[in-house]
Structure formats: structure tokens, C-alpha cells
Design an enzyme around this catalytic site. Structure first.
Site, mmCIF file in Angstrom:
data_model
loop_
_atom_site.group_PDB
_atom_site.id
_atom_site.type_symbol
_atom_site.label_atom_id
_atom_site.label_comp_id
_atom_site.label_asym_id
_atom_site.label_seq_id
_atom_site.Cartn_x
_atom_site.Cartn_y
_atom_site.Cartn_z
ATOM 1 N N LYS A 224 1.061 -1.103 -0.117
ATOM 2 C CA LYS A 224 0.375 0.287 0.327
ATOM 3 C C LYS A 224 0.851 0.906 0.282
ATOM 4 O O LYS A 224 1.721 1.025 0.406
ATOM 5 C CB LYS A 224 -0.623 -0.279 1.306
ATOM 6 C CG LYS A 224 -1.950 -1.122 0.703
ATOM 7 C CD LYS A 224 -3.306 -0.703 2.100
ATOM 8 C CE LYS A 224 -4.609 -2.250 1.739
ATOM 9 N NZ LYS A 224 -5.565 -1.281 2.683
ATOM 10 N N ARG A 258 -2.747 -9.898 5.495
ATOM 11 C CA ARG A 258 -3.432 -9.414 4.472
ATOM 12 C C ARG A 258 -2.682 -10.097 3.027
ATOM 13 O O ARG A 258 -2.017 -8.578 3.247
ATOM 14 C CB ARG A 258 -4.776 -9.039 4.126
ATOM 15 C CG ARG A 258 -5.836 -9.413 3.069
ATOM 16 C CD ARG A 258 -6.923 -8.984 2.976
ATOM 17 N NE ARG A 258 -7.508 -8.804 1.223
ATOM 18 C CZ ARG A 258 -7.524 -8.027 0.546
ATOM 19 N NH1 ARG A 258 -7.089 -6.596 0.634
ATOM 20 N NH2 ARG A 258 -8.048 -7.931 -0.692
#
Length: 278
Positions: A224, A258
Site C-alpha cells: 500500500k 492479508r
């Protein structure tokens, strides 16, 4: 406090180790691997590879929720996701479906999904009704606004307190709807309506959220922008930063991570856990 998570056909004692959730995007426009696993054949192959590399569960997503992403129609998301659930449900690992649409939730549960992972915190009309009578696990996430607008000047007075309060309210409503707390995990929503500073404040306070809500925390930091902001690296060069983020999340109390890079994350966790054992 003992941590247990019920996910459909599977139950996890989260005090024995960290679960690794492998990301499977069956979309043409995911920020990280868009289009690579869109065909059912390649999606199945990639899921098998992630399981062979140590993934404890697979998270199937049929709609990109990157910042600024356009919405996908219900019919298109169903077309992408439901065949994948049917194709993967015999692999011997829990299948999670990443969706905020009630009808996709309902069809995914019928197809054999073991978890529903909702970026919208089960706030959409009919969402709680779609999952309340099942035994699937439920991941409730915080997001400010929606994917199209969430990164337009996100603001908080106290990001940790506000995200924790939001998750508490959602969990209370889920329990009031008859959902067993053993089916619920929480996700602070890294990158979903947060600045870099907000994200790292939440990362440092995962333990606080876990203790206040008494539920396992799922952390999704893989590749991210919060990783890129610190390392200065583009998406395809964020492996090392993502591994560091995953280990930091676990050190602060996350029970599920995740990730895109399953094999590397599993190895990093093995070493970290060996070094952390007395």
C-alpha cells in the site's frame, strides 16, 4: 484474552500463531496485480500456489477498491466472484470474499465462502441479513467515505479513538443481529480514508483496538501507499517494506495479515516467531 475465529467450515485458535490471508484479485484494475488472475484458470493456479506457499486462507476480490476506483455493477461482480468460489472451494482452505454488496455476500455464502470481508463494515442495506444466518466469518473494516473519495483530505480528531469507536458500534450492531462474536474480526482499514500519519498511528495501536474490542485484528498493509511513502518505492518494489509492515502489525497484536506475497511473508513470520519464543 483467548482469541478464536469461526470461519464457516473452519475454526482457528489464533493464540497458536498468525494466519496469512493470500490476496486473489479477479479484477482487471487492482492497484497491484490487476488483470493477472482475471481468468478462472489463472485464478485457480495462483490460489493453489499461495496455498502451497503456506496461505491459511484465500481472499477473493471482484471489485478494485483502490483510491478513486469506479464502482462495479452487481452483475459484473457476481460474474467474477461466484465462479471463483465454486472453483476454489475444494482446495482445503477457507475462502474469503471481499465485497460490500449484500447480494454478492448472499450468493458467496451459498457458493461455499467461509468468510465475508467487507470494507464498508456491513453497513449496506441487507448486508447483515445476508450473513447473519450463516456460520461464515465476518471481517468488519473501517473506511472513511467511499473508495472514490476516501483519500480526499481525510481527517480525524483522534484517529485511533474514532476508528475504534466505529468498529465497536458495528460489532455491537452485528451482535444485536444475532451474530456470534466468535465469527467476527476487525480491520482498521489501512489506506481507506487515512493519511500516512493516520495509518502508522493505527499500526502502532493495533494492540489497543484488540484489547478494547476483544476481537482479533486483521491487518492489510501489503504494497500500500503507506509503504511507498516511507520507502519511496513503487508498488512493484514494496516487498521488503510490506514484510516489515506485516511483522510490525503482528508485533503490535494482529492475528491475521492479508498479503500479496505469501511465501515471503510466511518465511518472515517463521523467523520472527522463532526469535520471539522463550
Amino acid at each position: 484474552m483467548p482469541q478464536f475465529l469461526q470461519c464457516g467450515r473452519y475454526g482457528f485458535d489464533l493464540d497458536t500463531g498468525t494466519l496469512v490471508m493470500g490476496i486473489l484479485n479477479v479484477t482487471p484494475d487492482s492497484f497491484s496485480d490487476g488483470g493477472r488472475f482475471q481468468s478462472l484458470e489463472f485464478a485457480l493456479s495462483h490460489a493453489e500456489e499461495m496455498i502451497a506457499n503456506g496461505a491459511d486462507m484465500i481472499d477473493i476480490g471482484g471489485e478494485s477498491t483502490r483510491p478513486g476506483s469506479p464502482a462495479v455493477s452487481l452483475d459484473e461482480e457476481l460474474r467474477r466472484v461466484i465462479p471463483a468460489v465454486y472453483a476454489l472451494r475444494g482446495l482445503g482452505k477457507p475462502l474469503s470474499v471481499d465485497t460490500y454488496k449484500a447480494e454478492v455476500m448472499r450468493e458467496a455464502v451459498l457458493a461455499g465462502a467461509d468468510m465475508i470481508n467487507d470494507i464498508n463494515g456491513f453497513r449496506a442495506p441487507g448486508a447483515l441479513e445476508a450473513v447473519s444466518d450463516s456460520d461464515c466469518g465476518l471481517c468488519v473494516m473501517h473506511m472513511q467515505r467511499d473508495p472514490g473519495t476516501m483519500q480526499q483530505n481525510p481527517g480525524y480528531g483522534d484517529v485511533v479513538a474514532e476508528v475504534t469507536d466505529f468498529l465497536r458500534q458495528r460489532v455491537d450492531e452485528m451482535v444485536a443481529a444475532g451474530i456470534d462474536r466468535k465469527r467476527i474480526c476487525i480491520d482498521p482499514g489501512f489506506g481507506f480514508g487515512k493519511t500516512v500519519e493516520h495509518n502508522y498511528a493505527l499500526l502502532r495501536n493495533i494492540g489497543t483496538m484488540q484489547q478494547e474490542l476483544g476481537l482479533p485484528v486483521l491487518a492489510g498493509l501489503s504494497r500500500k501507499s503507506m509503504i511507498g511513502a516511507v520507502t519511496g518505492k513503487p508498488v512493484e518494489q514494496r516487498l521488503a517494506g510490506s514484510l516489515a509492515g506485516a511483522l510490525a502489525a503482528v508485533a503490535h497484536g494482529a492475528r491475521i495479515v492479508r498479503v500479496h506475497d505469501v511465501a515471503e511473508t510466511v518465511d518472515a513470520l517463521k523467523v520472527w516467531q522463532a526469535a520471539s519464543t522463550n
